[in-house]
Design a protein around this motif. Structure first.
Motif, PDB file in Angstrom:
ATOM      1  N   LEU A 226      41.683  33.262  31.257  1.00 36.63           N
ATOM      2  CA  LEU A 226      42.310  32.499  32.341  1.00 36.63           C
ATOM      3  C   LEU A 226      42.152  33.190  33.690  1.00 36.63           C
ATOM      4  CD1 LEU A 226      45.612  31.469  30.524  1.00 36.63           C
ATOM      5  CD2 LEU A 226      43.780  29.916  31.222  1.00 36.63           C
ATOM      6  N   GLY A 227      41.550  34.373  33.676  1.00 35.26           N
ATOM      7  CA  GLY A 227      41.304  35.088  34.919  1.00 35.26           C
ATOM      8  C   GLY A 227      42.422  36.002  35.366  1.00 35.26           C
ATOM      9  N   VAL A 228      43.357  36.301  34.472  1.00 33.48           N
ATOM     10  CA  VAL A 228      44.460  37.198  34.835  1.00 33.48           C
ATOM     11  C   VAL A 228      43.943  38.637  34.880  1.00 33.48           C
ATOM     12  CG1 VAL A 228      46.773  37.989  34.240  1.00 33.48           C
ATOM     13  CG2 VAL A 228      46.092  35.632  33.725  1.00 33.48           C
ATOM     14  N   ALA A 229      44.306  39.378  35.909  1.00 30.94           N
ATOM     15  CA  ALA A 229      43.884  40.766  36.042  1.00 30.94           C
ATOM     16  C   ALA A 229      44.474  41.618  34.928  1.00 30.94           C
ATOM     17  CB  ALA A 229      44.315  41.316  37.399  1.00 30.94           C
ATOM     18  N   VAL A 230      43.703  42.601  34.470  1.00 29.60           N
ATOM     19  CA  VAL A 230      44.127  43.453  33.362  1.00 29.60           C
ATOM     20  C   VAL A 230      45.490  44.074  33.618  1.00 29.60           C
ATOM     21  CG1 VAL A 230      43.610  45.633  32.179  1.00 29.60           C
ATOM     22  CG2 VAL A 230      41.803  43.956  32.540  1.00 29.60           C
ATOM     23  N   GLU A 231      45.722  44.537  34.843  1.00 27.13           N
ATOM     24  CA  GLU A 231      46.971  45.226  35.136  1.00 27.13           C
ATOM     25  C   GLU A 231      48.177  44.291  35.193  1.00 27.13           C
ATOM     26  OE1 GLU A 231      44.909  44.434  39.138  1.00 27.13           O
ATOM     27  OE2 GLU A 231      44.344  45.057  37.101  1.00 27.13           O
ATOM     28  N   ARG A 232      47.941  42.989  35.064  1.00 29.80           N
ATOM     29  CA  ARG A 232      49.055  42.044  35.089  1.00 29.80           C
ATOM     30  C   ARG A 232      49.178  41.280  33.769  1.00 29.80           C
ATOM     31  NH1 ARG A 232      50.496  39.061  40.362  1.00 29.80           N
ATOM     32  NH2 ARG A 232      52.538  39.470  39.395  1.00 29.80           N
ATOM     33  N   ILE A 233      48.661  41.894  32.722  1.00 28.70           N
ATOM     34  CA  ILE A 233      48.835  41.381  31.361  1.00 28.70           C
ATOM     35  C   ILE A 233      49.643  42.409  30.581  1.00 28.70           C
ATOM     36  CG2 ILE A 233      47.701  40.682  29.221  1.00 28.70           C
ATOM     37  CD1 ILE A 233      45.206  40.053  30.930  1.00 28.70           C
ATOM     38  N   ASP A 234      50.692  41.952  29.907  1.00 29.54           N
ATOM     39  CA  ASP A 234      51.510  42.839  29.087  1.00 29.54           C
ATOM     40  C   ASP A 234      51.690  42.206  27.715  1.00 29.54           C
ATOM     41  OD1 ASP A 234      53.441  45.333  29.269  1.00 29.54           O
ATOM     42  OD2 ASP A 234      54.512  43.788  28.142  1.00 29.54           O
TER      43      ASP A 234
END
Length: 307
Positions: A226-234
């Protein structure tokens, strides 16, 4: 003699039993709590089966449980903050809360507001601090869009509410049976399963800014797609994917001092700003039935034991 949940070997639900145990006296900095309610959690089931023995080794016989709420019976030397009769919410790091009496470090307790029901208080610690930590890990902001998987579960139901409090738009992935509850809490419900990526894109035409995964099974990869940045996935459920893609796994102890977070969450509940859905309440003697329901993984909210 007080009763407690015990098991003597790794295994399925059938290894669990409730038996009489010795009554313990509180030591330095400890209190003895008569438990009114104790939550159950998927992590306890994983520990019991031995699936995470490398991370969480066990000695037998083992007790079970972290969440608890109850009334203080005795205080040990050096405890000034609490007295017998105080109603408290807390946790045990000794796999011991599923019992009638539990020794607890005084620093792991906070006072229970009078308006918070026992079942809610007793099931708050694990899901509460985990949701708190996961939400803070992705730093949602007003005007952003955040997706939460397992949005009606124990952790997910709190994560969506805490995220909404930041002013972010929240998309909750859940079974249709739970969509009305999500809508009632200001969450955009989306059914999971085949085609979920397209349904999320339709619900979030401007894109997704952050993703909280409470369920596992491919949601980290979905967030990346979905294009979510790695640092904003938990994720609190898919540690293999977290290691592979280097996304966050914050939750639990990452939330900071547990009693401090518990006090904050209990205050929100008492003021009507946070709801902890209770799926079911079982007597301690029915611990096997409680975990049978839990391990189906379709529970809306918390399952709690009442000693």
């Amino acid at each position: 003699m007080p009763k407690a949940v015990r098991y003597d070997e790794f295994g399925g639900i059938d290894v669990l039993r409730v038996e009489e145990v010795a009554r313990l006296a509180p030591g330095e900095g400890q209190v003895l709590v008569r438990v009114k309610a104790a939550g159950i959690n998927p992590s306890e089931a994983a520990i019991r089966t031995g699936a995470v023995a490398d991370m969480f080794p066990s000695t037998f016989p083992s007790g079970q449980g972290s969440d608890l709420a109850g009334v203080i019976e005795e205080v040990g030397p050096g405890v000034d903050a609490f007295s017998p009769g105080d109603e408290v919410i807390g946790f045990s790091n000794n796999r011991a809360s599923q019992a009638e009496l539990v020794l607890v470090e005084a620093g792991d307790l906070t006072r229970k507001p009078e308006s918070v029901p026992w079942e809610v208080a007793g099931g708050l610690y694990v899901v509460g601090v985990t949701a708190w930590g996961a939400v803070h890990a992705v730093h949602p902001k007003e005007g952003e869009t955040v997706v939460v998987s397992g949005a009606a579960g124990g952790v997910g139901s709190l994560a969506v509410q805490l995220t909404r409090r930041t002013g972010a738009t929240v998309i909750g992935l859940a079974d249709e049976n739970n969509h009305a509850w999500l809508k009632g809490h200001g969450v955009i419900p989306v059914v999971y399963g085949d085609g979920v990526a397209d349904r999320i894109r339709a619900a979030a035409p401007s894109g997704v800014d952050a993703f909280i995964d409470t369920y596992g099974h491919g949601y980290v990869e979905l967030a990346l797609n979905l294009g979510v940045a790695v640092e904003r996935i938990d994720t609190i459920a898919d540690f293999a994917a977290a290691a592979k893609y280097r996304v966050k796994t914050d939750g639990g102890t990452a939330a900071g001092p547990g009693a401090k977070v518990l006090a904050e969450l209990a205050g929100l509940i008492a003021d009507g700003h946070l709801e902890v859905p209770i799926a079911n309440v079982y007597p301690l003697a029915q611990v096997r039935e409680a975990y049978t329901e839990l391990e189906r993984r379709h529970t809306h909210g918390k399952i709690v034991l009442r000693p």
